[in-house]
Motif scaffolding. Structure first.
Motif, short mmCIF file in Angstrom:
data_model
loop_
_atom_site.label_atom_id
_atom_site.label_comp_id
_atom_site.label_asym_id
_atom_site.label_seq_id
_atom_site.Cartn_x
_atom_site.Cartn_y
_atom_site.Cartn_z
N ASP A 86 -36.43 77.61 20.04
CA ASP A 86 -36.11 78.32 21.12
C ASP A 86 -35.81 79.74 20.76
N GLY A 87 -36.16 80.59 21.62
CA GLY A 87 -35.74 81.93 21.47
C GLY A 87 -36.80 83.15 22.16
N ARG A 88 -36.66 84.25 21.56
CA ARG A 88 -37.48 85.27 22.47
C ARG A 88 -38.89 84.83 22.54
N GLY A 89 -39.60 85.06 23.50
CA GLY A 89 -41.15 84.78 23.63
C GLY A 89 -41.50 83.16 23.72
N GLN A 91 -38.89 80.46 25.18
CA GLN A 91 -38.06 79.89 26.10
C GLN A 91 -38.50 78.53 26.37
N ALA A 92 -38.43 77.70 25.32
CA ALA A 92 -38.75 76.20 25.49
C ALA A 92 -38.13 75.51 26.55
N GLN A 93 -38.84 74.73 27.30
CA GLN A 93 -38.32 73.82 28.38
C GLN A 93 -38.52 72.32 27.98
N ASP A 94 -37.61 71.77 28.51
CA ASP A 94 -37.76 70.00 28.26
C ASP A 94 -38.83 69.69 28.77
N CYS A 142 -42.81 73.78 25.43
CA CYS A 142 -41.80 72.62 26.05
C CYS A 142 -41.31 72.01 24.40
N SER A 143 -40.10 71.55 24.52
CA SER A 143 -39.42 71.09 23.34
C SER A 143 -39.32 69.22 23.93
N ILE A 144 -39.52 68.68 22.80
CA ILE A 144 -39.58 67.24 22.86
C ILE A 144 -37.88 66.82 22.33
N PRO A 145 -37.32 66.09 23.47
CA PRO A 145 -35.94 65.84 23.07
C PRO A 145 -35.47 65.16 21.79
N THR A 146 -34.65 65.67 21.08
CA THR A 146 -33.82 64.76 20.18
C THR A 146 -32.47 64.69 20.16
#
Length: 261
Positions: A86-89, A91-94, A142-146
């Motif tokens: 996550d970070g600039r550019g 902006q990962a969402q769940d 998007c991010s995959i939850p861990t």
């Protein structure tokens, strides 16, 4: 809601075993379209071994040299870029939250259509992940939850989790294993399957009084049996046991009667 066509897009993949394992994961989740964009490895026997019983997506994969060729040949739909950073550019969402939001707000997916709704889920190479250019083509990042400290997933495992989350949101027909039964607590009682008459007769033959309207041995036993949610097969076995017991009790009574006479 329209049927879902999740297409797994692997960009610049380095290891063919991950490509094969992703194909196997797709077979688990009921999806068939595997896309390789500028792969950095050949697909040989190692990929086939990793795919095991999930060969279809691997054998029918599509290979594109760049994004231009991809967009020329692929249908439009929803595109999701995956990232562990996550970070600039970015902006990962769940992922699950994003898919649920999309289902609630998008009109196309709610249309009654025989054409499935296409979702491209994009994964980057094993060493560096997706580039900023790759992410720029996506509707969502998007991010995959861990749950642990390590947020970086193996590529094939990431595809499996992403497809599972997609199924949890969009739905689908669960695989029914051979001989699989519903949990007892979910089994629907068949009409008239409880051996009510046989239980009453058996208790009467045993000498119990069933005259009490509220609580008696019959209502207590019936409640105990139903609370344990027996299956249809178990009810049939109980019926057999009760009937045989009734016959034996009646034979014994008849024998005693003959002896007295």
């Amino acid at each position: 809601m329209r049927k879902l066509d999740v297409r797994i897009v692997l960009i610049k993949s380095l290891y063919e075993r991950n490509i094969g394992a992703a194909s196997r994961a797709m077979a688990n989740m009921g999806f068939k379209n595997l896309i390789l964009l500028a792969p950095q490895t050949e697909v040989t026997f190692e990929a086939q071994q990793a795919a095991a019983t999930g060969q279809y997506a691997l054998q029918n994969r599509k290979v594109y040299k760049d994004w231009a060729e991809f967009f020329k040949n692929e249908p439009q739909g929803l595109m999701i870029a995956t990232t562990a950073r996550d970070g600039r550019g970015r902006q990962a969402q769940d992922l699950q939250t994003t898919l649920q939001y999309f289902v609630e707000t998008n009109t196309e997916i709610k249309k009654d259509s025989d054409e499935p709704f296409v979702v491209h889920i994009v994964f980057g190479p094993e060493d560096a992940g997706l580039s900023a250019e790759d992410i720029s083509h996506a509707n969502f990042c998007c991010s995959i939850p861990t749950y642990g400290d390590n947020t970086s997933l193996n590529l094939a495992q990431a595809t499996l989790l992403a497809m599972f989350i997609s199924r949890s949101v969009f739905g689908g027909d669960r695989t029914k294993l051979e001989g699989q039964q519903k949990p007892k607590s979910l089994q629907k009682k068949e009409e008239g399957i409880f051996p009510d008459a046989s239980l009453r007769t058996w208790l009467t033959e045993m000498g119990f009084s069933l005259d009490k309207k509220k609580i008696n041995v019959y209502t207590t036993l019936k409640r105990m049996l139903l609370q344990n949610t027996p299956s249809a097969k178990e009810f049939r076995v109980l019926e057999i046991v009760l009937q045989q017991s009734i016959r034996k009790l009646r034979e014994l009574k008849e024998l005693n009667t003959h002896k007295k006479s």
